[in-house]
Design a protein around this motif. Structure first.
Motif, PDB file in Angstrom:
ATOM      1  N   THR A  94       0.810  -1.215   0.000  1.00  0.00           N
ATOM      2  CA  THR A  94       0.000   0.000   0.000  1.00  0.00           C
ATOM      3  C   THR A  94       0.843   1.264   0.000  1.00  0.00           C
ATOM      4  O   THR A  94       0.370   2.320  -0.416  1.00  0.00           O
ATOM      5  N   MET A 100      -2.778   3.422   1.804  1.00  0.00           N
ATOM      6  CA  MET A 100      -2.132   2.992   3.046  1.00  0.00           C
ATOM      7  C   MET A 100      -2.955   3.382   4.271  1.00  0.00           C
ATOM      8  O   MET A 100      -3.114   2.578   5.191  1.00  0.00           O
ATOM      9  N   GLU A 101      -3.490   4.593   4.295  1.00  0.00           N
ATOM     10  CA  GLU A 101      -4.278   5.025   5.441  1.00  0.00           C
ATOM     11  C   GLU A 101      -5.469   4.105   5.646  1.00  0.00           C
ATOM     12  O   GLU A 101      -5.768   3.697   6.777  1.00  0.00           O
ATOM     13  N   GLU A 102      -6.133   3.755   4.556  1.00  0.00           N
ATOM     14  CA  GLU A 102      -7.287   2.860   4.654  1.00  0.00           C
ATOM     15  C   GLU A 102      -6.870   1.479   5.139  1.00  0.00           C
ATOM     16  O   GLU A 102      -7.568   0.863   5.950  1.00  0.00           O
ATOM     17  N   ILE A 104      -4.305   0.751   7.086  1.00  0.00           N
ATOM     18  CA  ILE A 104      -3.982   0.841   8.515  1.00  0.00           C
ATOM     19  C   ILE A 104      -5.263   0.907   9.347  1.00  0.00           C
ATOM     20  O   ILE A 104      -5.394   0.210  10.361  1.00  0.00           O
ATOM     21  N   VAL A 105      -6.226   1.703   8.909  1.00  0.00           N
ATOM     22  CA  VAL A 105      -7.492   1.786   9.643  1.00  0.00           C
ATOM     23  C   VAL A 105      -8.205   0.432   9.596  1.00  0.00           C
ATOM     24  O   VAL A 105      -8.728  -0.039  10.617  1.00  0.00           O
ATOM     25  N   CYS A 136     -13.629   2.076   4.287  1.00  0.00           N
ATOM     26  CA  CYS A 136     -12.187   1.976   4.006  1.00  0.00           C
ATOM     27  C   CYS A 136     -11.912   1.200   2.725  1.00  0.00           C
ATOM     28  O   CYS A 136     -11.070   1.604   1.921  1.00  0.00           O
ATOM     29  N   GLY A 140     -10.157   3.117  -0.256  1.00  0.00           N
ATOM     30  CA  GLY A 140      -8.828   2.627  -0.631  1.00  0.00           C
ATOM     31  C   GLY A 140      -8.770   2.156  -2.066  1.00  0.00           C
ATOM     32  O   GLY A 140      -7.827   2.482  -2.801  1.00  0.00           O
ATOM     33  N   ARG A 143      -8.758   5.184  -4.289  1.00  0.00           N
ATOM     34  CA  ARG A 143      -7.459   5.882  -4.299  1.00  0.00           C
ATOM     35  C   ARG A 143      -6.449   5.166  -5.185  1.00  0.00           C
ATOM     36  O   ARG A 143      -5.708   5.801  -5.921  1.00  0.00           O
ATOM     37  N   SER A 152      -7.176  12.623  -5.777  1.00  0.00           N
ATOM     38  CA  SER A 152      -7.739  12.262  -4.484  1.00  0.00           C
ATOM     39  C   SER A 152      -9.260  12.249  -4.561  1.00  0.00           C
ATOM     40  O   SER A 152      -9.844  12.623  -5.571  1.00  0.00           O
TER      41      SER A 152
END
Length: 191
Positions: A94, A100-102, A104-105, A136, A140, A143, A152
């Motif tokens: 990711t 990546m944020e999605e 991790i969440v 998420c 994700g 994105r 974005s």
């Protein structure tokens, strides 16, 4: 597959829900393997985390005996070890593909759902965790389909994702309908 399609279609929608005013269909479609990889690795993490726990093994041995752990093709310990190996790989993937944020969440939500028993607490907590997970996955995948760092999601995208989350949150308990019996097999879920 549904989240992959969602991500691709969302990226193709252009300014409707992304910052890309004129998406190039060929460029977006070329990213489909990356979206598939992103979705697959995140689903694999959830499946490994979810199916390795003792209560899940018991349930799966009744309802889904063909799965790797109840069928004896993999042990719960092997699933845990594979999960430990896959997690850093997913973060690395990711990092390069986006989302990546999605990821991790989602991994936090997976931990809350399975290891902390969030799915067992009450239906509101379980539905909230699942709704956040769907948001998420959708964000994700979009994105990644938009191109990492290129475009974005815009405000309308987050409104749309909130609607999706609301639908999941308010309807997920339907899977908890009374078990049905079919040819001697217990069917607990309608999935």
């Amino acid at each position: 597959m549904a989240q992959t399609a969602f991500g691709i279609c969302s990226a193709l929608s252009g300014p409707v829900i992304t910052s890309n005013n004129s998406p190039d269909a060929i460029s977006v479609l070329k990213r489909m393997p990356l979206v598939l990889l992103w979705t697959w690795i995140n689903v694999l993490i959830f499946d490994l985390a979810n199916q390795r726990l003792p209560s899940s093994i018991i349930e799966d041995s009744i309802n889904k005996a063909w799965r790797p752990i109840p069928s004896g093709r993999m042990s719960a310990c092997q699933a845990r070890r594979l999960l430990l190996a896959i997690l850093p790989v997913a973060i690395l993937i990711t990092f390069y593909t986006g989302g990546m944020e999605e990821t991790i969440v989602m991994n936090t939500l997976v931990y809350m759902y399975n290891d902390l028993g969030g799915a067992d607490e009450n239906f509101v907590v379980r539905n909230l965790i699942n709704a956040a997970g769907f948001i998420c996955y959708s964000a994700g995948a979009t994105r990644v389909a938009c191109g990492h760092g290129q475009f974005s999601l815009n405000e309308k995208a987050y409104q749309w994702l909130a609607i999706i989350g609301g639908i999941v949150f308010s309807t997920l308990q339907m899977q908890d309908m009374v078990s049905l019996r079919s040819k001697g097999r217990v069917i607990d879920h309608l999935d």
